[in-house]
Every structure is written in structure tokens, then in C-alpha cells.
Design a protein around this motif. Structure first.
Motif, PDB file in Angstrom:
ATOM      1  N   UNK A  43       0.831  -1.207   0.000  1.00 36.57           N
ATOM      2  CA  UNK A  43       0.000   0.000   0.000  1.00 36.57           C
ATOM      3  C   UNK A  43       0.866   1.258   0.000  1.00 36.57           C
ATOM      4  N   UNK A  44       1.927   1.260   0.787  1.00 36.25           N
ATOM      5  CA  UNK A  44       2.819   2.417   0.818  1.00 36.25           C
ATOM      6  C   UNK A  44       3.506   2.626  -0.529  1.00 36.25           C
ATOM      7  N   UNK A  45       3.815   1.553  -1.218  1.00 37.60           N
ATOM      8  CA  UNK A  45       4.453   1.662  -2.536  1.00 37.60           C
ATOM      9  C   UNK A  45       3.506   2.251  -3.578  1.00 37.60           C
ATOM     10  N   UNK A  46       2.209   2.152  -3.335  1.00 34.93           N
ATOM     11  CA  UNK A  46       1.217   2.664  -4.285  1.00 34.93           C
ATOM     12  C   UNK A  46       0.934   4.151  -4.105  1.00 34.93           C
ATOM     13  N   UNK A  47       1.464   4.760  -3.050  1.00 33.44           N
ATOM     14  CA  UNK A  47       1.226   6.181  -2.820  1.00 33.44           C
ATOM     15  C   UNK A  47       1.916   7.007  -3.903  1.00 33.44           C
ATOM     16  N   UNK A  48       1.337   8.140  -4.255  1.00 31.93           N
ATOM     17  CA  UNK A  48       1.948   8.978  -5.286  1.00 31.93           C
ATOM     18  C   UNK A  48       3.315   9.498  -4.826  1.00 31.93           C
ATOM     19  N   UNK A  49       4.261   9.596  -5.745  1.00 32.61           N
ATOM     20  CA  UNK A  49       5.609  10.023  -5.376  1.00 32.61           C
ATOM     21  C   UNK A  49       5.687  11.463  -4.869  1.00 32.61           C
ATOM     22  N   UNK A  50       4.721  12.306  -5.245  1.00 35.07           N
ATOM     23  CA  UNK A  50       4.759  13.699  -4.806  1.00 35.07           C
ATOM     24  C   UNK A  50       3.993  13.938  -3.505  1.00 35.07           C
ATOM     25  N   UNK A  51       3.604  12.867  -2.831  1.00 39.59           N
ATOM     26  CA  UNK A  51       2.895  12.976  -1.563  1.00 39.59           C
ATOM     27  C   UNK A  51       3.830  13.525  -0.486  1.00 39.59           C
ATOM     28  N   UNK A  52       3.302  14.343   0.384  1.00 37.58           N
ATOM     29  CA  UNK A  52       4.090  14.878   1.499  1.00 37.58           C
ATOM     30  C   UNK A  52       4.675  13.701   2.292  1.00 37.58           C
TER      31      UNK A  52
END
Length: 64
Positions: A50-59
Motif C-alpha cells: 500500500x505504501x508503494x502505491x502512494x503517489x511520489x509527490x505525496x508529502x
């Protein structure tokens, strides 16, 4: 994959273990919780996926 042969596991299981091990080198909070017994291996896999699926520009503070 030599790890599957060495540990007498089917390849998909061995690949999953290696991927989780690699992910845990970067997700130390998940690694620590797993080592403490607060998480099961299956739960750790879901969390790192799930963490790997987060957008790269997320805070970065939100991804902890």
C-alpha cells in the motif's frame, strides 16, 4: 532463483519473501513492528504494498 532452491520453497513464495525483505530495508517502522511481533508477515506485505502505491509527490510526513 537460488533462494527458492536453497530453502526448498516454490519460486513465487521465495520471490515474495525477497521483495518483502527489500521493502523492509526502507520501511523501518514496518520492519520494527514485524520484529516486535506487532504485525504478521501477511499484514506487513499489505502495508508495504500500500505504501508503494502512494503517489511520489505525496508529502513525506503522510507516508510515515
Amino acid at each position: 532463483m537460488w533462494w527458492a532452491h536453497k530453502t526448498r520453497q516454490v519460486r513465487p513464495v521465495a520471490v515474495g519473501q525477497v521483495r518483502l525483505a527489500h521493502a523492509l530495508t526502507q520501511r523501518t517502522h514496518v520492519r520494527d513492528a514485524l520484529a516486535a511481533g506487532d504485525l504478521r508477515v501477511g499484514q506487513a506485505k499489505v502495508i508495504v504494498y500500500a505504501l508503494a502505491q502512494l503517489p511520489p509527490d505525496l508529502d513525506p510526513e503522510l507516508a510515515l
